[in-house]
Design a protein around this motif. Structure first.
Motif, PDB file in Angstrom:
ATOM      1  N   ALA A   1       0.846  -1.204   0.000  1.00  0.00           N
ATOM      2  CA  ALA A   1       0.000   0.000   0.000  1.00  0.00           C
ATOM      3  C   ALA A   1       0.875   1.246   0.000  1.00  0.00           C
ATOM      4  CB  ALA A   1      -0.923  -0.003   1.210  1.00  0.00           C
ATOM      5  N   SER A   2       0.480   2.234  -0.804  1.00  0.00           N
ATOM      6  CA  SER A   2       1.250   3.479  -0.879  1.00  0.00           C
ATOM      7  C   SER A   2       1.080   4.280   0.409  1.00  0.00           C
ATOM      8  CB  SER A   2       0.783   4.310  -2.073  1.00  0.00           C
ATOM      9  OG  SER A   2      -0.487   4.885  -1.799  1.00  0.00           O
ATOM     10  N   ARG A   3       1.952   5.255   0.572  1.00  0.00           N
ATOM     11  CA  ARG A   3       1.842   6.095   1.776  1.00  0.00           C
ATOM     12  C   ARG A   3       0.557   6.913   1.759  1.00  0.00           C
ATOM     13  NH1 ARG A   3       3.865  11.572   1.408  1.00  0.00           N
ATOM     14  NH2 ARG A   3       4.629  11.969  -0.703  1.00  0.00           N
ATOM     15  N   HIS A   4       0.078   7.272   0.567  1.00  0.00           N
ATOM     16  CA  HIS A   4      -1.185   8.010   0.473  1.00  0.00           C
ATOM     17  C   HIS A   4      -2.368   7.125   0.857  1.00  0.00           C
ATOM     18  CE1 HIS A   4       1.491  10.569  -1.919  1.00  0.00           C
ATOM     19  NE2 HIS A   4       0.750  11.533  -1.416  1.00  0.00           N
ATOM     20  N   HIS A   5      -2.344   5.865   0.432  1.00  0.00           N
ATOM     21  CA  HIS A   5      -3.380   4.921   0.858  1.00  0.00           C
ATOM     22  C   HIS A   5      -3.347   4.769   2.376  1.00  0.00           C
ATOM     23  CE1 HIS A   5      -3.325   3.357  -3.394  1.00  0.00           C
ATOM     24  NE2 HIS A   5      -4.620   3.400  -3.155  1.00  0.00           N
ATOM     25  N   ARG A   6      -2.162   4.648   2.937  1.00  0.00           N
ATOM     26  CA  ARG A   6      -2.017   4.479   4.389  1.00  0.00           C
ATOM     27  C   ARG A   6      -2.522   5.708   5.146  1.00  0.00           C
ATOM     28  NH1 ARG A   6       0.449   0.028   5.677  1.00  0.00           N
ATOM     29  NH2 ARG A   6       1.737  -1.013   4.140  1.00  0.00           N
ATOM     30  N   ARG A   7      -2.158   6.891   4.659  1.00  0.00           N
ATOM     31  CA  ARG A   7      -2.619   8.111   5.321  1.00  0.00           C
ATOM     32  C   ARG A   7      -4.143   8.216   5.277  1.00  0.00           C
ATOM     33  NH1 ARG A   7      -0.261  13.259   3.109  1.00  0.00           N
ATOM     34  NH2 ARG A   7      -1.527  14.150   4.742  1.00  0.00           N
ATOM     35  N   LEU A   8      -4.718   7.925   4.115  1.00  0.00           N
ATOM     36  CA  LEU A   8      -6.175   7.981   3.975  1.00  0.00           C
ATOM     37  C   LEU A   8      -6.839   6.990   4.913  1.00  0.00           C
ATOM     38  CD1 LEU A   8      -8.769   8.956   2.620  1.00  0.00           C
ATOM     39  CD2 LEU A   8      -8.316   7.337   0.760  1.00  0.00           C
ATOM     40  N   TRP A   9      -6.318   5.769   4.947  1.00  0.00           N
ATOM     41  CA  TRP A   9      -6.902   4.729   5.800  1.00  0.00           C
ATOM     42  C   TRP A   9      -6.812   5.121   7.274  1.00  0.00           C
ATOM     43  CZ3 TRP A   9      -4.823   0.893   9.185  1.00  0.00           C
ATOM     44  CH2 TRP A   9      -5.738  -0.104   9.532  1.00  0.00           C
ATOM     45  N   HIS A  10      -5.666   5.636   7.698  1.00  0.00           N
ATOM     46  CA  HIS A  10      -5.514   6.035   9.102  1.00  0.00           C
ATOM     47  C   HIS A  10      -6.416   7.211   9.453  1.00  0.00           C
ATOM     48  CE1 HIS A  10      -2.444   3.374  10.685  1.00  0.00           C
ATOM     49  NE2 HIS A  10      -1.818   3.465   9.513  1.00  0.00           N
ATOM     50  N   MET A  11      -6.570   8.163   8.534  1.00  0.00           N
ATOM     51  CA  MET A  11      -7.468   9.295   8.775  1.00  0.00           C
ATOM     52  C   MET A  11      -8.907   8.826   8.946  1.00  0.00           C
ATOM     53  SD  MET A  11      -6.469  12.545   6.472  1.00  0.00           S
ATOM     54  CE  MET A  11      -6.407  11.646   4.957  1.00  0.00           C
ATOM     55  N   CYS A  12      -9.262   7.795   8.211  1.00  0.00           N
ATOM     56  CA  CYS A  12     -10.650   7.321   8.211  1.00  0.00           C
ATOM     57  C   CYS A  12     -10.950   6.398   9.393  1.00  0.00           C
ATOM     58  CB  CYS A  12     -10.977   6.649   6.884  1.00  0.00           C
ATOM     59  SG  CYS A  12     -11.031   7.826   5.521  1.00  0.00           S
ATOM     60  N   ARG A  13     -10.012   6.279  10.335  1.00  0.00           N
ATOM     61  CA  ARG A  13     -10.323   5.557  11.572  1.00  0.00           C
ATOM     62  C   ARG A  13     -11.470   6.282  12.270  1.00  0.00           C
ATOM     63  NH1 ARG A  13      -9.024   0.721  11.315  1.00  0.00           N
ATOM     64  NH2 ARG A  13      -9.002   0.476  13.547  1.00  0.00           N
ATOM     65  N   GLU A  14     -11.517   7.590  12.092  1.00  0.00           N
ATOM     66  CA  GLU A  14     -12.662   8.403  12.498  1.00  0.00           C
ATOM     67  C   GLU A  14     -13.423   8.689  11.212  1.00  0.00           C
ATOM     68  OE1 GLU A  14     -13.371   9.508  15.657  1.00  0.00           O
ATOM     69  OE2 GLU A  14     -11.648   8.333  16.358  1.00  0.00           O
ATOM     70  N   ARG A  15     -14.722   8.530  11.221  1.00  0.00           N
ATOM     71  CA  ARG A  15     -15.512   8.749  10.003  1.00  0.00           C
ATOM     72  C   ARG A  15     -15.224  10.131   9.434  1.00  0.00           C
ATOM     73  NH1 ARG A  15     -21.484   7.255  10.882  1.00  0.00           N
ATOM     74  NH2 ARG A  15     -20.458   5.295  11.342  1.00  0.00           N
ATOM     75  N   LEU A  16     -15.009  10.171   8.114  1.00  0.00           N
ATOM     76  CA  LEU A  16     -14.563  11.383   7.451  1.00  0.00           C
ATOM     77  C   LEU A  16     -15.196  11.443   6.067  1.00  0.00           C
ATOM     78  CD1 LEU A  16     -12.293  13.564   8.036  1.00  0.00           C
ATOM     79  CD2 LEU A  16     -10.769  12.070   6.764  1.00  0.00           C
ATOM     80  N   SER A  17     -15.585  12.629   5.633  1.00  0.00           N
ATOM     81  CA  SER A  17     -16.140  12.752   4.285  1.00  0.00           C
ATOM     82  C   SER A  17     -15.007  12.731   3.265  1.00  0.00           C
ATOM     83  CB  SER A  17     -16.953  14.041   4.130  1.00  0.00           C
ATOM     84  OG  SER A  17     -16.099  15.153   4.033  1.00  0.00           O
ATOM     85  N   LEU A  18     -15.349  12.391   2.039  1.00  0.00           N
ATOM     86  CA  LEU A  18     -14.369  12.359   0.965  1.00  0.00           C
ATOM     87  C   LEU A  18     -13.739  13.740   0.777  1.00  0.00           C
ATOM     88  CD1 LEU A  18     -13.079  10.674  -1.307  1.00  0.00           C
ATOM     89  CD2 LEU A  18     -14.958  11.395  -2.767  1.00  0.00           C
ATOM     90  N   ALA A  19     -14.537  14.786   0.860  1.00  0.00           N
ATOM     91  CA  ALA A  19     -14.024  16.152   0.710  1.00  0.00           C
ATOM     92  C   ALA A  19     -13.026  16.488   1.813  1.00  0.00           C
ATOM     93  CB  ALA A  19     -15.171  17.153   0.710  1.00  0.00           C
TER      94      ALA A  19
END
Length: 115
Positions: free
Chosen positions: A43-61
């Motif tokens: 997984a790329s670092r961007h995928h990892r950052r997105l996944w970790h951010m979404c541990r808390e529900r987050l909108s796409l925007a």
């Protein structure tokens, strides 16, 4: 977008893809699934950052803003994680009617009751 060696092109982050396989609205809520560190090593670092951010529900925007990426790139990254089962998406629910519409309904009901 900038990387250590200068600007990073969007097509590098998306593997050359310019369109997401799914239609996601900017208001789509994303939430990570699985235990910590369940992403594959590839997984790329961007995928990892997105996944970790979404541990808390987050909108796409919101995710796009936090990543500092265009919404189109963030959508493609989110679709990758949705396809692999690492993210789930939720609809924020129906938009409530605006005040003018509610007032029109109220006046309509009152006029019918007074007949």
């Amino acid at each position: 977008m900038t990387g250590p060696g200068g600007p990073v092109r969007s097509y590098v982050l998306t593997g050359g893809r310019s369109e997401a396989p799914l239609r996601l609205g900017v208001e789509t809520l994303l939430e990570a699934t699985g235990a910590v560190d369940t992403l594959p090593l590839t997984a790329s670092r961007h995928h990892r950052r997105l996944w970790h951010m979404c541990r808390e529900r987050l909108s796409l925007a919101e995710a796009a803003v936090h990543l500092g990426l265009p919404i189109s790139v963030t959508t493609i990254l989110a679709c990758d994680l949705l396809a692999s089962g690492h993210l789930t998406r939720r609809s924020p629910g129906p938009k409530p009617p605006d005040t003018d519409t509610l007032l029109e309904v109220l006046h309509g009901l009152r006029s019918r009751l007074s007949v």
